[in-house]
Design a protein around this motif. Structure first.
Motif, PDB file in Angstrom:
ATOM      1  N   CYS A   1      -3.477  -1.772  -9.675  1.00  0.00           N
ATOM      2  CA  CYS A   1      -2.663  -0.526  -9.242  1.00  0.00           C
ATOM      3  C   CYS A   1      -3.350   0.665  -9.760  1.00  0.00           C
ATOM      4  O   CYS A   1      -4.134   0.630 -10.205  1.00  0.00           O
ATOM      5  CB  CYS A   1      -1.481  -0.806 -10.235  1.00  0.00           C
ATOM      6  N   PHE A   2      -2.949   1.802  -9.155  1.00  0.00           N
ATOM      7  CA  PHE A   2      -3.589   3.180  -9.302  1.00  0.00           C
ATOM      8  C   PHE A   2      -2.726   3.791 -10.273  1.00  0.00           C
ATOM      9  O   PHE A   2      -3.210   5.170 -10.546  1.00  0.00           O
ATOM     10  CB  PHE A   2      -3.313   3.760  -7.880  1.00  0.00           C
ATOM     11  N   CYS A   3      -1.728   3.398 -11.104  1.00  0.00           N
ATOM     12  CA  CYS A   3      -0.986   4.001 -11.854  1.00  0.00           C
ATOM     13  C   CYS A   3      -1.604   4.359 -13.193  1.00  0.00           C
ATOM     14  O   CYS A   3      -2.625   3.689 -13.821  1.00  0.00           O
ATOM     15  CB  CYS A   3       0.281   3.480 -12.105  1.00  0.00           C
TER      16      CYS A   3
ATOM     17  N   GLU B   1      -7.065  11.917   2.798  1.00  0.00           N
ATOM     18  CA  GLU B   1      -5.991  10.829   2.678  1.00  0.00           C
ATOM     19  C   GLU B   1      -6.562   9.635   2.258  1.00  0.00           C
ATOM     20  O   GLU B   1      -7.576   9.110   2.746  1.00  0.00           O
ATOM     21  CB  GLU B   1      -5.403  10.894   4.037  1.00  0.00           C
ATOM     22  N   VAL B   2      -5.866   8.998   1.175  1.00  0.00           N
ATOM     23  CA  VAL B   2      -6.238   7.511   0.858  1.00  0.00           C
ATOM     24  C   VAL B   2      -5.181   6.515   1.029  1.00  0.00           C
ATOM     25  O   VAL B   2      -4.088   6.872   0.720  1.00  0.00           O
ATOM     26  CB  VAL B   2      -6.883   7.662  -0.470  1.00  0.00           C
ATOM     27  N   ASP B   3      -5.547   5.321   0.976  1.00  0.00           N
ATOM     28  CA  ASP B   3      -4.657   4.236   0.826  1.00  0.00           C
ATOM     29  C   ASP B   3      -4.822   3.679  -0.536  1.00  0.00           C
ATOM     30  O   ASP B   3      -5.908   3.603  -1.018  1.00  0.00           O
ATOM     31  CB  ASP B   3      -5.182   3.067   1.883  1.00  0.00           C
TER      32      ASP B   3
ATOM     33  N   GLU C   1      -3.925   6.237 -13.688  1.00  0.00           N
ATOM     34  CA  GLU C   1      -5.356   6.776 -13.629  1.00  0.00           C
ATOM     35  C   GLU C   1      -5.389   7.901 -12.938  1.00  0.00           C
ATOM     36  O   GLU C   1      -4.764   7.950 -12.021  1.00  0.00           O
ATOM     37  CB  GLU C   1      -6.030   5.468 -13.302  1.00  0.00           C
ATOM     38  N   GLU C   2      -6.355   8.859 -13.181  1.00  0.00           N
ATOM     39  CA  GLU C   2      -6.777   9.992 -12.304  1.00  0.00           C
ATOM     40  C   GLU C   2      -6.839   9.753 -11.097  1.00  0.00           C
ATOM     41  O   GLU C   2      -8.160   9.086 -10.760  1.00  0.00           O
ATOM     42  CB  GLU C   2      -7.274  10.939 -12.997  1.00  0.00           C
ATOM     43  N   GLN C   3      -6.430  10.297  -9.806  1.00  0.00           N
ATOM     44  CA  GLN C   3      -6.669  10.230  -8.699  1.00  0.00           C
ATOM     45  C   GLN C   3      -7.303  11.363  -8.046  1.00  0.00           C
ATOM     46  O   GLN C   3      -6.450  12.543  -8.096  1.00  0.00           O
ATOM     47  CB  GLN C   3      -5.645   9.625  -7.841  1.00  0.00           C
ATOM     48  N   TRP C   4      -8.491  11.538  -7.670  1.00  0.00           N
ATOM     49  CA  TRP C   4      -9.161  13.125  -7.233  1.00  0.00           C
ATOM     50  C   TRP C   4      -8.870  12.794  -5.833  1.00  0.00           C
ATOM     51  O   TRP C   4      -9.498  12.038  -5.115  1.00  0.00           O
ATOM     52  CB  TRP C   4     -10.560  12.844  -7.737  1.00  0.00           C
ATOM     53  N   LEU C   5      -8.273  13.705  -5.052  1.00  0.00           N
ATOM     54  CA  LEU C   5      -8.281  14.125  -3.659  1.00  0.00           C
ATOM     55  C   LEU C   5      -8.913  15.180  -3.419  1.00  0.00           C
ATOM     56  O   LEU C   5      -8.380  16.466  -3.834  1.00  0.00           O
ATOM     57  CB  LEU C   5      -7.025  13.857  -3.247  1.00  0.00           C
ATOM     58  N   ASN C   6      -9.893  15.287  -2.616  1.00  0.00           N
ATOM     59  CA  ASN C   6     -10.520  16.636  -1.822  1.00  0.00           C
ATOM     60  C   ASN C   6      -9.405  17.319  -0.777  1.00  0.00           C
ATOM     61  O   ASN C   6      -8.508  16.511  -0.572  1.00  0.00           O
ATOM     62  CB  ASN C   6     -11.898  16.205  -1.302  1.00  0.00           C
ATOM     63  N   PRO C   7      -9.757  18.569  -0.503  1.00  0.00           N
ATOM     64  CA  PRO C   7      -8.765  18.967   0.528  1.00  0.00           C
ATOM     65  C   PRO C   7      -8.718  18.196   1.822  1.00  0.00           C
ATOM     66  O   PRO C   7      -9.976  17.765   2.274  1.00  0.00           O
ATOM     67  CB  PRO C   7      -9.607  20.527   0.753  1.00  0.00           C
ATOM     68  N   GLN C   8      -7.536  17.896   2.157  1.00  0.00           N
ATOM     69  CA  GLN C   8      -7.205  17.071   3.329  1.00  0.00           C
ATOM     70  C   GLN C   8      -7.646  15.846   3.354  1.00  0.00           C
ATOM     71  O   GLN C   8      -7.491  15.078   4.325  1.00  0.00           O
ATOM     72  CB  GLN C   8      -7.850  17.960   4.809  1.00  0.00           C
TER      73      GLN C   8
ATOM     74  N   PHE D   1       0.764  -1.181  -0.036  1.00  0.00           N
ATOM     75  CA  PHE D   1      -0.050  -0.023   0.046  1.00  0.00           C
ATOM     76  C   PHE D   1       0.731   1.352  -0.124  1.00  0.00           C
ATOM     77  O   PHE D   1       1.917   1.373   0.676  1.00  0.00           O
ATOM     78  CB  PHE D   1      -0.999   0.028   1.352  1.00  0.00           C
ATOM     79  N   TYR D   2       0.410   2.130  -0.457  1.00  0.00           N
ATOM     80  CA  TYR D   2       1.009   3.784  -0.736  1.00  0.00           C
ATOM     81  C   TYR D   2      -0.199   4.472   0.138  1.00  0.00           C
ATOM     82  O   TYR D   2      -1.340   4.115   0.028  1.00  0.00           O
ATOM     83  CB  TYR D   2       1.242   4.126  -2.087  1.00  0.00           C
ATOM     84  N   LYS D   3       0.266   5.570   0.555  1.00  0.00           N
ATOM     85  CA  LYS D   3      -0.761   6.715   1.040  1.00  0.00           C
ATOM     86  C   LYS D   3      -0.462   8.016   0.526  1.00  0.00           C
ATOM     87  O   LYS D   3       0.512   8.347   0.543  1.00  0.00           O
ATOM     88  CB  LYS D   3      -0.506   6.676   2.907  1.00  0.00           C
ATOM     89  N   ALA D   4      -1.626   8.527   0.229  1.00  0.00           N
ATOM     90  CA  ALA D   4      -1.387   9.956  -0.541  1.00  0.00           C
ATOM     91  C   ALA D   4      -2.378  10.849   0.221  1.00  0.00           C
ATOM     92  O   ALA D   4      -3.500  10.193   0.645  1.00  0.00           O
ATOM     93  CB  ALA D   4      -1.903  10.022  -2.162  1.00  0.00           C
ATOM     94  N   LYS D   5      -2.016  11.872   0.513  1.00  0.00           N
ATOM     95  CA  LYS D   5      -2.853  13.016   1.308  1.00  0.00           C
ATOM     96  C   LYS D   5      -2.634  14.324   0.425  1.00  0.00           C
ATOM     97  O   LYS D   5      -1.673  14.882  -0.207  1.00  0.00           O
ATOM     98  CB  LYS D   5      -2.304  13.281   2.669  1.00  0.00           C
ATOM     99  N   ASN D   6      -3.695  15.033   0.282  1.00  0.00           N
ATOM    100  CA  ASN D   6      -3.829  16.383  -0.327  1.00  0.00           C
ATOM    101  C   ASN D   6      -4.190  17.346   0.884  1.00  0.00           C
ATOM    102  O   ASN D   6      -4.947  17.619   1.482  1.00  0.00           O
ATOM    103  CB  ASN D   6      -5.088  16.519  -0.941  1.00  0.00           C
ATOM    104  N   PRO D   7      -2.682  17.999   1.437  1.00  0.00           N
ATOM    105  CA  PRO D   7      -3.102  18.901   2.652  1.00  0.00           C
ATOM    106  C   PRO D   7      -3.430  20.385   2.178  1.00  0.00           C
ATOM    107  O   PRO D   7      -3.324  21.091   3.185  1.00  0.00           O
ATOM    108  CB  PRO D   7      -1.394  18.848   2.879  1.00  0.00           C
ATOM    109  N   THR D   8      -3.876  20.375   0.872  1.00  0.00           N
ATOM    110  CA  THR D   8      -3.951  21.746   0.681  1.00  0.00           C
ATOM    111  C   THR D   8      -5.798  22.047   0.929  1.00  0.00           C
ATOM    112  O   THR D   8      -6.386  21.240   1.253  1.00  0.00           O
ATOM    113  CB  THR D   8      -3.788  21.933  -1.018  1.00  0.00           C
TER     114      THR D   8
END
Length: 171
Positions: free
Chosen positions: A112-114, A125-127, A116-123, A79-86
């Motif tokens: 895999c997630f590569c 965090e996703v696995d 493909e667009e990954q949408w992250l809302n403000p703050q 697993f990877y973790k991504a966070k949008n801190p904005t």
């Protein structure tokens, strides 16, 4: 410059898929073939994980594990973790490679997630899971005889919504 970076993602994918270069992994096999694979228990491989972000994206991105040990012919999950801190939504897209490059043909991703667009809302965090295996044919390749370490590396770029990518040589 950002446009060129964004355009590089699908162009890199096409190039690597067409040539097998750049540590591009295999797409995996059908579920029947995966279920019938025989693990090669006497060959243990350490897989390490790397995560980078391009300067165009303001995400925090990291692997949740630094390494795992696998044997060819056995599936593994990382697993990877991504966070949008904005305070604004950001869409990202990732590329990947495998080092050593020659091992890429045996590194098969099932999920895999590569690319493909990954949408992250403000703050938000996703696995992000990566389900993979190393093809048992790895052990038959003399070039892989001394390979006991493989690194899977991802880089995220910001994807601009609605941006159309120009085709090379066409206007």
């Amino acid at each position: 410059m950002v446009g060129m970076s964004y355009a590089a993602v699908p162009l890199y994918r096409l190039y690597c898929q067409a040539t097998g270069m750049g540590g591009t992994t295999g797409a995996g096999h059908g579920s029947e073939q995966i279920e019938s694979m025989e693990p090669v228990r006497d060959r243990v491989i350490r897989v390490t994980f790397n995560a980078d972000v391009h300067s165009s994206i303001q995400w925090n991105f990291k692997p949740q594990q630094s390494e795992i040990y696998v044997v060819p012919g056995e599936t593994a999950l990382a697993f990877y973790k991504a966070k949008n801190p904005t305070d604004k939504p950001i869409v990202g897209i990732s590329t990947y490679n495998v080092i050593p490059f020659e091992a890429g043909q045996y590194f098969n991703k099932i999920q895999c997630f590569c690319f493909e667009e990954q949408w992250l809302n403000p703050q938000e965090e996703v696995d992000m899971p990566v389900f993979f295996y190393i093809d048992p044919e790895f052990v038959e390749d003399p070039k892989m005889a001394k390979v006991d370490l493989i690194t899977l590396s991802y880089t995220f770029f910001e994807a601009k919504e609605g941006q159309k990518l120009p085709l090379p040589g066409y206007q």
